[in-house]
Design a protein around this motif. Structure first.
Motif, short mmCIF file in Angstrom:
data_model
loop_
_atom_site.label_atom_id
_atom_site.label_comp_id
_atom_site.label_asym_id
_atom_site.label_seq_id
_atom_site.Cartn_x
_atom_site.Cartn_y
_atom_site.Cartn_z
N ALA A 51 0.80 -1.08 0.10
CA ALA A 51 0.00 -0.10 0.17
C ALA A 51 0.79 1.25 -0.04
O ALA A 51 0.42 2.18 -0.63
CB ALA A 51 -0.81 0.05 1.23
N SER A 52 1.81 1.14 0.77
CA SER A 52 2.86 2.43 0.79
C SER A 52 3.49 2.54 -0.52
O SER A 52 3.89 3.74 -1.23
CB SER A 52 3.99 2.11 1.88
OG SER A 52 4.79 3.10 1.88
N MET A 53 3.87 1.47 -1.08
CA MET A 53 4.40 1.51 -2.45
C MET A 53 3.48 2.27 -3.56
O MET A 53 3.87 3.04 -4.49
CB MET A 53 4.77 0.29 -2.92
CG MET A 53 6.11 -0.52 -2.13
SD MET A 53 6.31 -2.01 -2.41
CE MET A 53 7.55 -2.10 -3.92
N ARG A 54 2.27 1.80 -3.46
CA ARG A 54 1.29 2.34 -4.27
C ARG A 54 1.04 3.78 -3.90
O ARG A 54 0.78 4.65 -4.91
CB ARG A 54 0.10 1.38 -4.39
CG ARG A 54 0.15 0.00 -5.05
CD ARG A 54 -1.19 -0.66 -5.12
NE ARG A 54 -1.89 -0.72 -3.95
CZ ARG A 54 -1.89 -1.94 -3.37
NH1 ARG A 54 -1.12 -2.97 -3.56
NH2 ARG A 54 -2.68 -1.89 -2.20
N HIS A 55 0.69 4.06 -2.92
CA HIS A 55 0.15 5.27 -2.42
C HIS A 55 1.08 6.19 -2.20
O HIS A 55 1.04 7.62 -2.41
CB HIS A 55 -0.58 5.42 -1.30
CG HIS A 55 -1.63 4.21 -1.29
ND1 HIS A 55 -2.30 3.70 -0.12
CD2 HIS A 55 -2.48 3.53 -2.28
CE1 HIS A 55 -3.02 2.84 -0.44
NE2 HIS A 55 -3.47 2.95 -1.54
N TYR A 56 2.42 5.98 -1.89
CA TYR A 56 3.53 6.76 -1.74
C TYR A 56 4.84 7.02 -2.50
O TYR A 56 4.76 7.35 -3.37
CB TYR A 56 4.15 6.84 0.02
CG TYR A 56 5.11 7.68 0.39
CD1 TYR A 56 5.09 8.91 -0.02
CD2 TYR A 56 6.24 7.27 0.80
CE1 TYR A 56 6.10 9.84 0.52
CE2 TYR A 56 7.36 7.99 1.23
CZ TYR A 56 7.20 9.28 1.13
OH TYR A 56 8.27 10.31 1.27
#
Lengths: 359, 93
Positions: free
Chosen positions: A245-250
């Motif tokens: 999720a962090s890779m996708r969103h951030y």
């Protein structure tokens, strides 16, 4: 109420300019008006308090702790001690501050970028070794919050050093768009006694029994929960999902993600015989996204023709920082993302080590 | 009771970062543009390059890009910059 007048005299080897306030309140107003504090009150760094820190660490005031690589700014023991006292540090806390800042000054940490970036990272400090018990550090309840005196003041000291020695004030060198609450203090002691796992520092080549710090330019913790399984793979799938999720969103770039594992989840790994190395290996395999996933979260314009390309959160299992910490109950955990992938790398340093001394 | 305390700042001057000598004119000059590499720098510096040439008579533009948004420019870029009369460094957020 009158506030300080600079006094030029030097004494006892301390070279900093001296100021005088009529009383405690006047001193506070001076610190606030000059932008020398983080918005909270400070302990006035009187010469005896600063000298006590230096004596505890056996450091002369003028000792060069390091030079900030971009602006070539020298960092002396005296100036670190002044800011540590302001943050509330006792002399026995000071060697941890010195080690943490020395680690931050190493080239792979990219200190200037990490503190100036709009990305708004804070300096996460993980403490290992016997010094945790000596300082009363607690890696249990509220581990990522204000869990105890030592972790709070040590983390705050690092922020005040950045403010006052590197001008990392909001809108000056610190250009953070948002920042996060960890910028007040972001220090955690690993729960070594409550875990059969190797301490983080030992995994990163610090000898057993030595005390050490690991610093990471980090985003805010992302809390997760999985109380519905005892399988290590499924627990780690939850962590991997949070990392993805962090890779996708951030940020899609690989780097030093820290994962924090409290006792309730650790018990399942212990029963299954999983080591930290097993955890790191599993996450390395599972924490991956395809660039096309950006299209699902509003970033379709930058997918380009590389939609099928796979991006790993970790270039190798060694990049995963596994930290045992947290209160005894609750199937919670946390992922702490790196500020900017592997452009800034976590640095581990033994407390009391001299980086420039000959072997 | 009065309290005496120590200055927490670096107390060193900023002499090492004094501004470079200003140019009287850009006409005929070589100007370097150092991008931090972010996507937004490209259209911005394309437009900026046109302005420099058309409005200010800049003779030559050298476009370079850092390899890391958040780190200083590489030594090779700084060496090259010694041949320019002016340098513009910009971010692309």
């Amino acid at each position: 109420m009158s506030i300080a007048q600079p006094v030029t005299k030097l004494a006892a080897g301390l070279r900093s300019k001296r100021h005088r306030g009529d009383d405690f309140a006047a001193a506070q107003e001076l610190f606030h008006s000059r932008g020398w504090t983080d918005g909270l009150p400070v302990v006035p760094p009187t010469p005896p308090l600063v000298s006590a820190c230096l004596e505890w660490a056996l450091m002369p005031p003028e000792q060069l702790v390091g030079i900030e690589p971009v602006r070539q700014r020298p960092i002396t023991a005296e100036k670190l001690a002044v800011n540590a006292v302001m943050a509330g540090c006792l002399p026995m806390h000071f060697p941890v501050v010195v080690a943490a800042f020395t680690a931050m000054l190493q080239e792979p940490f990219l200190l200037h970028g990490a503190t100036a970036s709009t990305g708004g990272s804070a300096i996460l400090i993980v403490v290992n070794g016997p010094i945790r018990a000596e300082l009363g550090m607690c890696g249990s309840f509220n581990a990522l919050g204000p869990s105890d005196r030592a972790t709070t003041v040590i983390g705050r000291a690092i922020r005040l050093v950045l403010l006052n020695l590197l001008d990392a004030r909001p809108g000056e060198i610190d250009r953070s768009t948002l920042g996060h609450p960890g910028k007040i203090s972001y220090c955690v002691a690993e729960d070594e006694e409550g875990s059969p796992w190797l301490p983080l520092a030992e995994e990163r080549d610090v000898p057993p029994g030595a005390s050490a710090v690991t610093v990471l330019a980090a985003g805010a913790p992302r809390q997760l929960m999985n109380e519905w399984t005892t399988a290590p793979e499924e627990i780690l799938d939850t962590y991997a999902s949070e990392i993805r999720a962090s890779m996708r969103h951030y940020s899609i770039w690989p780097g030093n993600y820290a994962i924090v594992v409290p006792p309730q989840l650790r018990a399942h790994f212990e029963r299954a015989g999983w080591s930290k190395a097993d955890v790191r290996e599993y996450l390395h395999r599972k924490a991956r996204v395809r660039r096309s996933e950006w299209a699902d979260c509003g970033k379709g314009s930058v997918v380009g023709d590389r939609g099928e390309r796979e991006y790993a959160a970790f270039e190798s299992p060694d990049e995963v920082l596994v930290v045992a910490a947290g209160g005894p109950a609750g199937g919670f955990g946390a992922v702490i993302p790196p500020w900017y992938g592997n452009k800034s790398r976590a640095v581990t340093m033994a407390i009391g080590a001299c980086v420039d001394c000959e072997a | 009771m009065a309290i005496e305390f120590l200055d927490p700042t670096h107390e060193s001057g900023a002499a090492a970062f004094a501004p470079a000598k200003r140019l009287a004119t850009l006409k005929g000059a070589t100007v370097g543009i150092v991008s931090n590499g972010k996507k937004g720098t490209k259209p911005f510096f394309d437009a900026f390059e046109r302005e420099l040439k058309e409005r200010y008579g800049v003779a030559r533009i050298v476009r370079t890009t850092k390899s890391n948004y958040s780190a200083p420019a590489e030594a090779e870029i700084m060496t090259e910059a010694e041949r320019w009369q002016a340098l513009v460094s910009g971010i692309g957020d």
